[in-house]
Design a protein around this motif. Structure first.
Motif, PDB file in Angstrom:
ATOM      1  N   THR A   1      46.000  39.631  38.462  1.00  0.00           N
ATOM      2  CA  THR A   1      46.058  39.162  39.972  1.00  0.00           C
ATOM      3  C   THR A   1      46.893  38.183  39.971  1.00  0.00           C
ATOM      4  O   THR A   1      47.720  37.643  40.952  1.00  0.00           O
ATOM      5  CB  THR A   1      44.545  38.814  40.395  1.00  0.00           C
ATOM      6  OG1 THR A   1      43.803  39.847  40.458  1.00  0.00           O
ATOM      7  CG2 THR A   1      44.873  38.344  41.988  1.00  0.00           C
TER       8      THR A   1
ATOM      9  N   GLN B   1      43.274  41.952  45.982  1.00  0.00           N
ATOM     10  CA  GLN B   1      41.948  42.417  45.426  1.00  0.00           C
ATOM     11  C   GLN B   1      40.762  42.061  46.088  1.00  0.00           C
ATOM     12  O   GLN B   1      39.782  42.978  46.623  1.00  0.00           O
ATOM     13  CB  GLN B   1      41.812  41.780  44.040  1.00  0.00           C
ATOM     14  CG  GLN B   1      40.523  42.016  43.372  1.00  0.00           C
ATOM     15  CD  GLN B   1      40.498  41.686  41.903  1.00  0.00           C
ATOM     16  OE1 GLN B   1      41.471  40.764  41.588  1.00  0.00           O
ATOM     17  NE2 GLN B   1      39.539  42.080  41.147  1.00  0.00           N
TER      18      GLN B   1
ATOM     19  N   ASP C   1      46.364  45.656  44.520  1.00  0.00           N
ATOM     20  CA  ASP C   1      45.445  45.084  43.387  1.00  0.00           C
ATOM     21  C   ASP C   1      43.904  45.791  43.657  1.00  0.00           C
ATOM     22  O   ASP C   1      43.301  45.574  44.668  1.00  0.00           O
ATOM     23  CB  ASP C   1      45.519  43.616  43.680  1.00  0.00           C
ATOM     24  CG  ASP C   1      44.701  42.850  42.396  1.00  0.00           C
ATOM     25  OD1 ASP C   1      44.348  43.505  41.622  1.00  0.00           O
ATOM     26  OD2 ASP C   1      44.657  41.522  42.531  1.00  0.00           O
ATOM     27  N   GLU C   2      43.735  46.692  42.669  1.00  0.00           N
ATOM     28  CA  GLU C   2      42.390  47.306  42.686  1.00  0.00           C
ATOM     29  C   GLU C   2      42.239  47.954  44.049  1.00  0.00           C
ATOM     30  O   GLU C   2      40.958  47.801  44.433  1.00  0.00           O
ATOM     31  CB  GLU C   2      41.305  46.529  41.999  1.00  0.00           C
ATOM     32  CG  GLU C   2      41.558  46.051  40.880  1.00  0.00           C
ATOM     33  CD  GLU C   2      40.227  45.454  40.227  1.00  0.00           C
ATOM     34  OE1 GLU C   2      39.186  45.585  40.674  1.00  0.00           O
ATOM     35  OE2 GLU C   2      40.720  44.520  39.226  1.00  0.00           O
TER      36      GLU C   2
ATOM     37  N   GLY D   1      38.348  38.147  39.698  1.00  0.00           N
ATOM     38  CA  GLY D   1      37.447  38.997  40.287  1.00  0.00           C
ATOM     39  C   GLY D   1      36.500  39.735  39.492  1.00  0.00           C
ATOM     40  O   GLY D   1      35.140  39.658  40.204  1.00  0.00           O
TER      41      GLY D   1
HETATM   42 MG   LIG Z   1      42.261  40.611  39.517  1.00  0.00          MG
END
Ligand SMILES: [Mg+2]
Ligand SMILES: Nc1ncnc2c1ncn2[C@@H]1O[C@H](COP(=O)(O)OP(=O)(O)OP(=O)(O)O)[C@@H](O)[C@H]1O
Lengths: 513, 299
Positions: free
Chosen positions: A46, A88, A162-163, A415
């Motif tokens: 991230t 994210q 991001d994810e 996260g």
């Molecule tokens: Mg992350």
């Protein structure tokens, strides 16, 4: 090989509190290529992408765009150069409608023209959301779709995700992938972060692996395997799959658990639960079920079919009608603190809203909800900080949470580490009933596996677990019984053994079993 | 009470409403963007003083401009300190109030009119003549401004930006909105409206400057913002309630008999107490911007 669209050279990032998140990373993004970015929780994924998208300045190193060194001082500047990022953690304004949030991202007014073009985009991407609903009323999965739509509604040459798939259903993920392939065909350079190796192998062309702030590997997807990627991520000491937490290792065979259950009273009985939907109507339309000690009841379904409301009503965060009895005692409408005293723990799906107080320290967050327990509260309501720190240290060790320190604010955790902190805290309450909503969301493979084992262990100890997850595989793997939720009702309640993915998909789509 | 009294109290109320409503409506914009300016009281006083000087130098148009400009400059300062340098909003606001008090007291002294500075009639803003009396054009403006702000906040792109930076600055930033700049402009605009309100008091409504003239109106405006739940149109109601009780108190204080029996200081507390009671009594579930008063930092 085409010239990279963007080159990052020697990126070092030291956060103001001294945490070194990146230690000299070289990274490039090429046109017409989907690049996977992999790494454990806290590896720096991230951080790296925030730097590329202008949200954070690098401490050292430079970024070249089309060969020219640039300084990206803000996301605005990055966006102006065609760099868009899906974050994210959602960057959405809660009390704005979906359309207003998208308008914010495009710099266009929230008018009819925008509505039309967003509708068309939803058609093309397969990501659908109600445009006039305030974002705060949406389930996490729906918010994720809004985030993606927001960025896609701008013309971007570089797209960082991001994810994005951690809360999407398989169908949504497939549709998103289809769209990403088309973007790739148009020459867009895409960076895709995920913890799911299957997705990496499916969608990416090239994979870069980060570990502790360094690039430890770069491979072409067609020349690698899941095993190799996993090895690169965790380093030499690859943990064996399914490592069980020692203290919970029990080997009660499944049949015995079944036997235990027969003749056992359910701990949680929900009857005809109805929860109003935010925009009128009902989100949960009369659901009844029983949860037994020693079982995991999984709730599968496309997000936004009332799972959020169901969980929040049971956990005292939302009003509902009907009844929910915990060991015979009506709990609908009881405040969360009271529920905790009765032995109910809740791992919330929205970790920022209900899970953590971001500006509080790791130690403070580690006792949220338990601040009045005699272990932590001394005379004159002074907290026993020694105990609090000891408890936080315990969680950190047991759940291998990477934190800059006990007194670092929760927002400085990555996260996945935030998620571990919440799960750890809730499970340390020694509950009888665990309501777990998306417990492994955003966790790296090792950590997710650990949490799953922990849930299985708790079940074997005789706890009752309600598991809500958008990850169908996870639900099928862990649950003793599975309920499928569609538009506020259960379409089927069955055991995983009697299911295949196709049938599961049909139940999720509304077919009754 | 005859109908005549009724009309004249209504009329007086409208005039007394203006400073509250303008100031509160402006502050709504600033607070929607996330900045909480407790220095409004000081801005009212400062701009009343500078507005009067401006009018004396170049007539009422210059007076109004100088008043607005004074508010804007203070707002700019407030915005720089808080939006850009992440200062403490409370302290900055209190500082503005203290500075204004000292500065105006000193200025009036220097002009040789320490107690009461009269603004000559010929440089005051001309009133519109009506059967009930002279009506200041600013009253009409004050009736329109809240609606214009409502439209701005809810219908324009810039309004969307203002609300976004107050609600979730990070989301706004990520979306490419220049958070600091939007906050700076919003609070400057709000302070400029307070500046207009101050100038109005000096060169239209009261026609004089004293160092007590703001008389807590800046704080009443803040209370009104809270009561309105940051909805600009409701600042009309808050302003009018105060204006009404303010006029009523003046009227009561001048009733023969009452005048002798009750000290006027006592009667003049009525509008404050009444406004605060109404305002706090009516507040329902008010929702404030999540990032109100919180500086935005990226890391
Ligand atoms: Mg992350
Ligand atoms: N604001 C911050 N202040 C201090 N340290 C931070 C901050 N944000 C992140 N970190 C630290 O930087 C490191 C990298 O974090 P990052 O969020 O980039 O990880 P990640 O690879 O995205 O992990 P995840 O898979 O869990 O999202 C972590 O050790 C984290 O604790």
């Amino acid at each position: 090989m085409p010239e990279p669209l963007l080159k990052a050279e020697g990126i070092v990032k030291v956060y103001p509190d001294g945490t070194v998140a990146l230690r000299g990373v070289d990274f490039d993004i090429r046109p017409g290529e989907i690049q996977g970015l992999l790494g454990e929780n806290g590896a720096g994924k991230t951080t790296l992408t925030k730097i590329i998208s202008g949200l954070l300045p690098p401490t050292l190193g430079r970024i070249l765009l089309g060969g020219e060194p640039v300084r990206l001082r803000s996301p605005k500047e990055a966006l102006a150069r065609g760099i868009g990022m899906v974050h994210q953690h959602f960057a959405l304004v809660d009390d704005f409608t979906v359309l207003e949030n998208i308008a914010l991202g495009t710099g266009r007014p929230a008018d009819r023209a925008l509505r039309a073009s967003v509708a068309e985009l939803m058609e093309r991407t397969g990501l659908r959301v109600p445009l006039d609903a305030p974002v705060e009323n949406l389930a996490v999965g729906e918010r994720q779709r809004v985030e993606i739509l927001k960025v896609l509604s701008r013309a971007v040459r570089i797209l960082i995700l991001d994810e994005p798939t951690s809360v999407l259903t398989p169908v949504e993920t497939d549709e998103l992938f289809g769209f990403l392939r088309r973007l790739k065909g148009e020459g867009v350079g895409i960076v895709f972060i995920t913890h799911k190796l299957r997705e990496v192998l499916e969608i990416t062309d090239r994979v870069t692996v980060l570990r502790r702030g360094e690039v430890v590997g770069e491979v072409l997807t067609r020349e690698t395997s899941a095993e190799e990627l996993a090895r690169m991520m965790v380093g030499a000491e690859l943990r064996p799959r399914g490592r069980r937490p020692v203290e919970l290792l029990t080997d009660i065979p499944r049949e015995r658990r079944e036997a235990v259950r027969t003749g056992v009273e359910p701990v949680l009985v929900v009857e005809d639960l109805r929860v109003p939907a935010e925009g009128g109507g009902e989100a949960v339309k009369g659901i009844s079920f029983e949860l037994y000690p020693g079982e995991i009841l999984g709730i599968a379904g496309v997000e936004g079919n009332g799972q959020t409301e169901l969980v929040e009503a049971i956990c005292g965060l939302r009003g509902g009608r009907g009844s929910a009895r915990l060991r015979g005692r009506e709990i609908l409408g009881l405040p969360p603190l009271e529920l905790y005293r009765l032995g109910l723990a809740h791992i919330p799906e929205d970790r920022w809203k209900y899970g953590l107080i971001l500006s509080f320290t790791v130690a403070e967050n580690s006792i949220l909800g338990r601040q009045r327990s005699p272990r932590f509260l001394g005379p004159l309501t002074v907290l026993r900080w020694g105990e609090v720190f000891a408890h936080a240290r315990e969680l950190i060790a047991r759940f291998s949470i990477q934190a800059p320190g006990l007194e670092a604010p929760a927002k400085s955790l990555s996260g996945g580490n935030q998620q571990k902190l919440i799960v750890g805290r809730e499970l340390s309450k020694e509950p009888d009933v665990v309501i777990a909503a998306q417990p492994t969301r955003g966790l790296d493979i090792g950590a997710a596996e650990y949490i799953r084992d922990l849930l299985l262990g708790l079940r074997d100890e005789g706890k009752a677990i309600l598991l809500v997850s958008a990850d169908l595989d996870e639900v099928l793997e862990l649950s003793d019984r599975v309920a499928f939720m569609y538009e506020g009702t259960f379409t089927a309640v069955t055991t995983p053994a009697e299911l295949d993915r196709e049938r599961a998909g049909l139940y999720m789509g509304g077919m009754r079993g | 009470m005859t109908l005549g009294y009724f009309w004249s109290i209504l009329f007086l109320s409208l005039h007394a409403m203006v400073p509250i409503t303008l100031t509160a409506a402006g502050e709504v914009v600033g607070e929607r963007a996330g900045l909480f300016n407790i220095g409004l009281e000081g801005i009212l006083l400062l701009s009343a003083f500078t507005g009067a000087l401006g009018a004396e130098a170049g007539g009422w148009p210059l007076g109004l401009l100088v008043g607005i400009g004074t508010g804007a400059v203070v707002g700019l300062f407030f915005g720089l300190v808080n939006a850009y340098w992440k200062g403490n909003q409370l302290i900055t606001g209190v500082g503005i109030n203290l500075f204004a008090l000292g500065f105006v007291a000193f200025g009036l002294q220097a002009l040789g009119t320490p107690g009461f500075h009269d603004v000559p009639r010929d440089v005051r803003l001309p009133a519109i003549q009506t059967p009930v009396g002279g009506l200041s054009p600013i009253v009409l403006l004050a009736l329109v401004v809240p609606f214009a702000i409502h439209w701005f906040l809810n219908r324009t792109r810039a309004g969307l930006w203002v609300r976004a930076v107050g609600e979730n600055p990070e989301a706004a930033d990520v979306a490419g909105v220049p958070v600091e700049l939007v906050r700076l402009l919003a609070t400057t605009f709000g302070a400029a409206l307070a500046g207009l309100a101050g100038a109005y008091m000096a060169i239209s409504w009261m026609g004089s400057v004293t160092k007590e003239m703001a008389a807590g109106r800046g704080f009443i405006a803040l209370a009104t913002v809270v009561f309105s739940g940051l909805r600009p149109i409701l600042t009309l109601a808050g302003g009018f309630i105060f204006g009404f009780f303010d006029s009523l108190a003046t009227w009561i204080a001048n009733i023969p008999g009452v005048k002798e029996a009750v000290p006027w200081q006592f009667v003049s507390t009525i509008p404050y107490i009444a406004t605060l009671l109404v305002v706090t009594g009516v507040i329902g579930r008010v929702r404030f911007p999540k990032a109100l008063g919180v500086p935005y930092r990226r890391e």
